[in-house]
Write a protein that holds these residues in place. Structure first.
Motif, mmCIF file in Angstrom:
data_model
loop_
_atom_site.group_PDB
_atom_site.id
_atom_site.type_symbol
_atom_site.label_atom_id
_atom_site.label_comp_id
_atom_site.label_asym_id
_atom_site.label_seq_id
_atom_site.Cartn_x
_atom_site.Cartn_y
_atom_site.Cartn_z
ATOM 1 N N ALA A 179 -53.296 12.961 -1.783
ATOM 2 C CA ALA A 179 -54.220 13.425 -2.828
ATOM 3 C C ALA A 179 -53.533 13.555 -4.182
ATOM 4 C CB ALA A 179 -54.836 14.761 -2.416
ATOM 5 N N ARG A 180 -52.242 13.828 -4.180
ATOM 6 C CA ARG A 180 -51.494 13.968 -5.435
ATOM 7 C C ARG A 180 -51.528 12.676 -6.246
ATOM 8 N NH1 ARG A 180 -47.462 17.381 -7.236
ATOM 9 N NH2 ARG A 180 -47.335 18.430 -5.230
ATOM 10 N N HIS A 181 -51.670 11.534 -5.542
ATOM 11 C CA HIS A 181 -51.607 10.233 -6.210
ATOM 12 C C HIS A 181 -52.988 9.578 -6.344
ATOM 13 C CE1 HIS A 181 -47.327 10.715 -5.607
ATOM 14 N NE2 HIS A 181 -47.532 10.866 -4.313
ATOM 15 N N TYR A 182 -54.040 10.284 -5.937
ATOM 16 C CA TYR A 182 -55.387 9.707 -6.006
ATOM 17 C C TYR A 182 -55.871 9.687 -7.456
ATOM 18 C CZ TYR A 182 -60.405 9.067 -5.190
ATOM 19 O OH TYR A 182 -61.701 8.598 -5.205
ATOM 20 N N SER A 183 -56.446 8.561 -7.870
ATOM 21 C CA SER A 183 -56.928 8.435 -9.249
ATOM 22 C C SER A 183 -58.336 7.840 -9.309
ATOM 23 C CB SER A 183 -55.958 7.570 -10.070
ATOM 24 O OG SER A 183 -55.849 6.260 -9.498
ATOM 25 N N GLY A 184 -59.052 7.852 -8.182
ATOM 26 C CA GLY A 184 -60.374 7.243 -8.138
ATOM 27 C C GLY A 184 -61.466 8.141 -8.702
ATOM 28 N N LYS A 185 -62.648 7.572 -8.934
ATOM 29 C CA LYS A 185 -63.798 8.320 -9.420
ATOM 30 C C LYS A 185 -64.577 9.008 -8.300
ATOM 31 C CE LYS A 185 -64.554 5.731 -13.700
ATOM 32 N NZ LYS A 185 -65.514 4.904 -14.471
ATOM 33 N N PRO A 186 -64.743 8.384 -7.117
ATOM 34 C CA PRO A 186 -65.480 9.079 -6.049
ATOM 35 C C PRO A 186 -64.797 10.376 -5.651
ATOM 36 C CG PRO A 186 -65.211 6.747 -5.521
ATOM 37 C CD PRO A 186 -64.321 7.034 -6.690
ATOM 38 N N TRP A 187 -65.605 11.406 -5.402
ATOM 39 C CA TRP A 187 -65.064 12.638 -4.858
ATOM 40 C C TRP A 187 -64.753 12.436 -3.378
ATOM 41 C CZ3 TRP A 187 -63.479 17.464 -6.149
ATOM 42 C CH2 TRP A 187 -63.564 17.793 -7.513
ATOM 43 N N ILE A 188 -63.561 12.840 -2.970
ATOM 44 C CA ILE A 188 -63.177 12.755 -1.567
ATOM 45 C C ILE A 188 -63.032 14.175 -1.020
ATOM 46 C CG2 ILE A 188 -61.446 11.991 0.095
ATOM 47 C CD1 ILE A 188 -60.853 9.650 -1.692
ATOM 48 N N VAL A 189 -63.832 14.480 -0.015
ATOM 49 C CA VAL A 189 -63.786 15.783 0.635
ATOM 50 C C VAL A 189 -63.183 15.581 2.016
ATOM 51 C CG1 VAL A 189 -65.090 17.834 1.297
ATOM 52 C CG2 VAL A 189 -65.871 16.427 -0.633
ATOM 53 N N TYR A 190 -62.170 16.387 2.342
ATOM 54 C CA TYR A 190 -61.449 16.194 3.588
ATOM 55 C C TYR A 190 -60.981 17.537 4.130
ATOM 56 C CZ TYR A 190 -57.109 16.747 0.875
ATOM 57 O OH TYR A 190 -56.105 17.231 0.089
ATOM 58 N N GLY A 191 -60.319 17.498 5.283
ATOM 59 C CA GLY A 191 -59.775 18.692 5.917
ATOM 60 C C GLY A 191 -58.452 18.351 6.580
ATOM 61 N N HIS A 192 -58.358 18.651 7.882
ATOM 62 C CA HIS A 192 -57.234 18.254 8.737
ATOM 63 C C HIS A 192 -55.999 19.124 8.566
ATOM 64 C CE1 HIS A 192 -54.932 15.700 11.352
ATOM 65 N NE2 HIS A 192 -54.088 15.358 10.411
ATOM 66 N N THR A 193 -55.581 19.399 7.333
ATOM 67 C CA THR A 193 -54.391 20.197 7.077
ATOM 68 C C THR A 193 -54.817 21.573 6.577
ATOM 69 O OG1 THR A 193 -53.105 18.236 6.475
ATOM 70 C CG2 THR A 193 -52.253 20.360 5.758
ATOM 71 N N PRO A 194 -54.619 22.634 7.377
ATOM 72 C CA PRO A 194 -55.080 23.961 6.964
ATOM 73 C C PRO A 194 -54.363 24.467 5.709
ATOM 74 C CG PRO A 194 -54.643 23.904 9.329
ATOM 75 C CD PRO A 194 -54.082 22.650 8.754
ATOM 76 N N VAL A 195 -55.154 24.960 4.756
ATOM 77 C CA VAL A 195 -54.634 25.555 3.530
ATOM 78 C C VAL A 195 -55.268 26.934 3.359
ATOM 79 C CG1 VAL A 195 -54.064 23.426 2.301
ATOM 80 C CG2 VAL A 195 -56.412 24.274 2.238
ATOM 81 N N LEU A 196 -54.577 27.821 2.665
ATOM 82 C CA LEU A 196 -55.068 29.189 2.531
ATOM 83 C C LEU A 196 -56.343 29.268 1.697
ATOM 84 C CD1 LEU A 196 -51.655 31.018 2.021
ATOM 85 C CD2 LEU A 196 -53.195 31.260 3.979
ATOM 86 N N GLU A 197 -56.445 28.405 0.691
ATOM 87 C CA GLU A 197 -57.625 28.334 -0.170
ATOM 88 C C GLU A 197 -57.978 26.866 -0.358
ATOM 89 O OE1 GLU A 197 -59.315 30.849 -1.276
ATOM 90 O OE2 GLU A 197 -57.943 32.492 -0.747
ATOM 91 N N PRO A 198 -59.257 26.552 -0.639
ATOM 92 C CA PRO A 198 -59.612 25.149 -0.883
ATOM 93 C C PRO A 198 -58.703 24.556 -1.968
ATOM 94 C CG PRO A 198 -61.581 26.498 -0.773
ATOM 95 C CD PRO A 198 -60.423 27.449 -0.763
ATOM 96 N N ARG A 199 -58.213 23.370 -1.721
ATOM 97 C CA ARG A 199 -57.284 22.732 -2.654
ATOM 98 C C ARG A 199 -57.985 21.581 -3.371
ATOM 99 N NH1 ARG A 199 -52.710 18.235 -1.966
ATOM 100 N NH2 ARG A 199 -51.318 18.855 -3.652
ATOM 101 N N MET A 200 -58.263 21.769 -4.669
ATOM 102 C CA MET A 200 -58.951 20.765 -5.460
ATOM 103 C C MET A 200 -57.945 20.074 -6.369
ATOM 104 S SD MET A 200 -62.353 21.255 -7.893
ATOM 105 C CE MET A 200 -63.300 22.002 -6.574
ATOM 106 N N LEU A 201 -57.884 18.747 -6.284
ATOM 107 C CA LEU A 201 -56.885 17.989 -7.042
ATOM 108 C C LEU A 201 -57.350 16.546 -7.196
ATOM 109 C CD1 LEU A 201 -53.937 17.867 -8.240
ATOM 110 C CD2 LEU A 201 -53.201 17.179 -5.951
ATOM 111 N N ASN A 202 -57.398 16.043 -8.424
ATOM 112 C CA ASN A 202 -57.668 14.622 -8.678
ATOM 113 C C ASN A 202 -58.948 14.119 -8.006
ATOM 114 O OD1 ASN A 202 -55.252 14.526 -10.095
ATOM 115 N ND2 ASN A 202 -54.068 13.819 -8.331
ATOM 116 N N ASN A 203 -60.055 14.819 -8.175
ATOM 117 C CA ASN A 203 -61.327 14.424 -7.539
ATOM 118 C C ASN A 203 -61.246 14.422 -6.014
ATOM 119 O OD1 ASN A 203 -62.546 14.227 -9.990
ATOM 120 N ND2 ASN A 203 -62.956 12.037 -9.899
ATOM 121 N N THR A 204 -60.362 15.245 -5.464
ATOM 122 C CA THR A 204 -60.312 15.451 -4.012
ATOM 123 C C THR A 204 -60.340 16.949 -3.751
ATOM 124 O OG1 THR A 204 -57.921 15.737 -3.609
ATOM 125 C CG2 THR A 204 -58.740 13.466 -3.887
#
Length: 248
Positions: A179-204
């Motif tokens: 996700a750190r390297h994503y530069s696309g326009k579509p929003w990508i919503v995903y999971g799989h890796t548990p994080v303490l708070e929702p992580r929003m970065l680069n339209n993901t």
């Protein structure tokens, strides 16, 4: 198009019901329906580890059959599917809890739940392309160049994410940060890796906030780009969450 994308449920049926209520859904003949005609989307990993995997299967299966939402599988869904097909899989990493639930059902109920899940898995895309391609829901994410393509390599990435080849101290594979390297326009919503708070970065946005590990169950409201969460009732396990310094 108004969508509420729900993160990894992992058998947390009570939390799912609480979240649906908080989102404004009303139960109509067993199907959650929203007064604003919103639809639900699920990022996968419906089962394993939590106490209510069978009820989650029944619920999501009914939603998809009714045309009230969308679903694509996660790696735990894929493993459960292979187990139900009779393949030789290791009953570990949470699958044992789902298997135990299934074994507690009578034969008729067990056959019906198996049928529901097999049908759900087989009729669902490996990732969801919604709102004319403006919204992508993929369990562990997807790279921009792969959107619209379906190969074995892409399926592996969508199910398991990007891995570095190294192993963490807890024995789990180290995951990369696509996700750190994503530069696309579509929003990508995903999971799989548990994080303490929702992580929003680069339209993901990663909305696996670890409900089954005592965190939260989170939904991403689209197109509003808002998150709504409910607290888990399960014990908190801090070692299960990944930290992204400076980005949470």
């Amino acid at each position: 198009m108004k969508i509420d994308v729900i993160g990894d449920i992992h058998g947390c049926f009570a939390e799912l019901q609480t979240l649906l209520s908080k989102l404004g859904y009303e139960n109509q003949n067993g199907i959650p329906v929203h007064p604003e005609a919103r639809k639900l989307s699920f990022v996968g990993d419906l089962t394993d580890r939590g106490p209510g995997s069978v009820n989650v299967i029944r619920c999501i299966s009914a939603i998809i059959r009714a045309g009230a939402g969308y679903y694509s599988p996660g790696n735990h869904c894929d493993k459960l599917y292979r187990y139900l097909k009779g393949n030789d899989v290791h009953i570990v990493h949470g699958l044992e809890t789902t298997v135990k639930e299934l074994q507690q059902l009578d034969e008729k109920e067990r056959r019906e739940v198996r049928r529901q899940f097999m049908e759900l898995y087989e009729q669902s895309p490996i990732y969801q392309v919604l709102d004319d391609g403006k919204l992508i829901v993929a369990h562990a994410g997807i790279k921009e160049k792969d959107i619209g393509r379906y190969t074995k390599r892409i399926k592996e990435f969508v199910l398991y994410g990007e891995v570095t080849g190294r192993t963490l101290e807890n024995g789990l594979p180290e995951r990369g940060d696509w996700a750190r390297h994503y530069s696309g326009k579509p929003w990508i919503v995903y999971g799989h890796t548990p994080v303490l708070e929702p992580r929003m970065l680069n339209n993901t946005i990663n909305i696996d906030t670890g409900a089954v590990f005592g965190g939260q169950l989170t939904a991403f409201r689209y197109p509003e780009k808002q998150t709504i969460s409910v607290q888990s009732s399960l014990p908190f396990d801090s070692g299960r969450f990944r930290e992204f310094p400076g980005l949470l």
